[in-house]
Design an enzyme around this catalytic site. Structure first.
Site: not given
Length: 616
Positions: A426, A508
């Site tokens: 991400t 994460g």
């Protein structure tokens, strides 16, 4: 301490044991020079006590606007929009549109997006949920017949939501037309951009996945190998897709030629998404959730996001004297870890798509009363073993007994740092403009390069978001057609004394609320400046069911090797199974703070990948 130093200095000028001869002029001059050097060092340490201690990069400060993003070209796109008169919403979506090209492993037109916006004029916080949904043909029985949910390829893809969210945000809260907002991204797609070392590393790591799809290698490979640092990528298909969206907005992606092309490509490759699935998508604006932590109003994303995890943990931790424990001491890290374990257990029990799970007890989960009951489950001397039992917010109790661990041996080895944990997941961006509008955006393909598939003639990667579904029918996050999966992405922002204070987030997956929480506490509890706060080592627990199918519980505490040995030993003695890594932790925090007195913008980014702050 100062008195001792003065005695030492005097000793240089006069030594009572030296009675045998007179000090020569040369010796006297040498002593004077020594005194000058020592006094200068002493004065420097008194006037600038942090000069020798500072090990972090400088915090960026500015007055008119700031963009913190995962790549300098993305940040520059946002700055270009701000300088041309756009507001923070315009700049954020310009930044995101460029991220999809320069951070292709993390986000793009085939991704999902969650957005928090603080509107300075009305003092409101808004939330835009740009999560796609499972296609109509996606059922539990279908995926069980396939042996589960694949980690790549056409059956890993859900309907992407990010484009709809970006178009909605600009239309509702921006000041510029979408064509102007997307202009920097179109320019980069048509004229090209250079591959960085970080992107080259990500492409190399993902080679096996990417090499399976000719439409992907056509864009991202050269002579049979992934592009290298310094290669120039021109993506004419991406430029054409962006121009269509810029001209037609939402429908330019979800209807018409782009949608037909996307659906046809997936059908030809065995995918489930149809034109009807794409046409049925709309982003949703919803009410953000919040808690007050020691006078700071902290805002997060509501379900289907996991945003409440950080907020519940804050409520639990408010009952501890964290300052007294000491920053990154064993008692402090233990309390943080246990609070997060309890919050994740509640996530897995209660949080899913509110359209399908209408009675999520969010008000109770975020109440101070419930936090007090959960706090009782934290033993200061023993870690919770495995996955914690969920609480019962309806009765304000912990419904099941909590199991605690025995002391664990301290690992004798340090595992290497895995850059893919940061570089190919991400991505996040933060923007604050001259009026102090704040925008916090997390967007994601899910894992590195998503499904691995670039849409033929479309130029963009498609996600692998289906990997978050649960295939047990009674699970709160069980797969159903048209349902939105529980999102790990959860951008955050905070207000203090009713004024904009800080906007922050990180990539994460399940680690996001953990890294964000520790950054926030570094600022609020320990008074750190932005860059200092986000460069501190952070611990990461995986003592809960992982969001990725098949949802394992690993039961370890990822621990940076740079923590003091005594801290690691004490954590192991409490029963934490340490997984010691040669890193600061997982994640890549980016943040912008607003000085409470002057209004000056103060920004920072973790020293990971291509992360960058630009300011004006």
């Amino acid at each position: 301490m100062i008195a001792d130093r003065k005695i030492g200095l005097a000793g240089l000028a006069y030594n009572p044991r030296r009675t045998d001869r007179t000090v020569t002029a040369k010796e006297n001059n040498m002593m004077r020079r020594k005194i000058f050097v020592i006094v200068s060092a002493l004065l420097a340490s008194l006037v600038h006590p942090s000069a020798q201690e500072r090990s972090w990069r400088p915090t960026v400060v500015a007055q008119h606007g700031m963009v913190a993003a995962g790549h300098p070209l993305a940040a520059e796109a946002g700055m270009r929009i701000l300088k041309s008169g756009g507001n923070a919403i315009d700049a954020a979506m310009a930044t995101w549109a460029v991220q999809g090209q320069v951070e292709p492993g993390m986000t793009g037109l085939g991704a999902d997006m969650l957005v928090l916006v603080y509107l300075a004029k009305t003092h409101e916080v808004k939330f835009i949920n740009a999560t796609g949904f499972a296609p109509a043909a996606a059922t539990i029985d279908f995926y069980k017949s396939k042996g589960g949910i694949p980690d790549q390829g056409p059956l890993s893809i859900s309907v992407p939501g990010a484009v709809g969210g970006a178009a909605y945000a600009v239309q509702k809260y921006g000041t510029k037309p979408l064509g102007e907002v997307f202009a920097p991204a179109i320019e980069i797609a048509e004229q090209g951009f250079p591959i960085t070392a970080a992107l080259a590393q990500g492409l190399s790591s993902g080679k096996d996945k990417l090499a399976k799809y000719p439409s992907t290698t056509k864009v991202w490979f050269k002579d049979g190998q992934p592009l290298q640092m310094g290669d120039i990528l021109i993506n004419k298909d991406m430029a054409r897709t962006l121009r269509t969206i810029a001209a037609q907005g939402h429908d330019g992606f979800y209807r018409g030629d782009v949608a037909k092309n996307t659906a046809a490509y997936l059908k030809a490759n065995g995918g489930l998404i149809t034109e009807a699935d794409l046409a049925g998508y709309r982003p949703v604006e919803d009410t953000p959730i919040r808690v007050n932590y020691r006078g700071v109003e902290v805002y997060e994303c509501p379900p289907n996001s996991q945003g409440f995890v950080m907020l519940e943990a804050l409520n639990i931790l408010e009952g501890f004297d964290l300052k007294k424990m000491g920053h990154n001491s064993a008692p402090y890290l233990h309390a943080v870890t246990e609070a997060l374990k309890l919050s994740f257990a509640d996530r897995n029990k209660y949080v899913g798509d509110p359209k399908f799970i209408p009675n999520i007890p969010m008000k109770a989960l975020l109440s101070k009363e419930y936090a007090a009951t959960r706090r009782q489950a934290i033993d200061p001397n023993r870690a919770i073993v495995g996955e914690a039992a969920p609480g019962d917010p309806f009765r304000m109790t912990t419904s099941q007994p909590i199991a605690y661990a025995s002391p664990k041996p301290l690992p004798t080895t340090v595992a290497p740092f895995d850059p893919d944990q940061i570089l190919n997941l991400t991505t996040y961006l933060a923007v604050v403009d001259k009026d102090h509008n704040m925008v916090s955006v997390t967007s994601s393909l899910l894992s590195g390069f998503g499904s691995g598939m670039v849409v033929e003639n479309g130029g963009f990667f498609l996600n692998d978001r289906m990997r978050y579904w649960n295939l047990e029918p009674n699970d709160v996050n069980a797969l159903q057609p048209g349902k939105r999966v529980r999102q790990t992405i959860n951008p955050a922002l905070a207000l203090k004394d009713g004024k904009p204070f800080v906007v922050f987030g990180t990539p994460g997956a399940d680690t996001q609320p953990q890294t964000q929480l520790q950054f926030f506490l570094n600022v609020v509890e320990f008074g750190m400046e932005v860059q200092q706060a986000l460069e501190q080592p952070a611990v990461i627990s995986n003592s809960f069911r992982d969001s990725y199918y098949p949802h394992n519980v690993l039961g370890k505490l990822l621990t940076p090797a740079m923590l003091a040995d005594s801290v690691k030993q004490e954590l192991a003695a409490k029963g934490h199974q340490l997984d010691i890594r040669n890193s600061r932790g997982v994640g890549s925090v980016k943040a912008v703070m607003i000085h409470p007195r002057t209004g000056v913008l103060m920004g920072g980014v973790s020293p990971t990948g291509d992360s960058y702050v630009m300011a004006w």
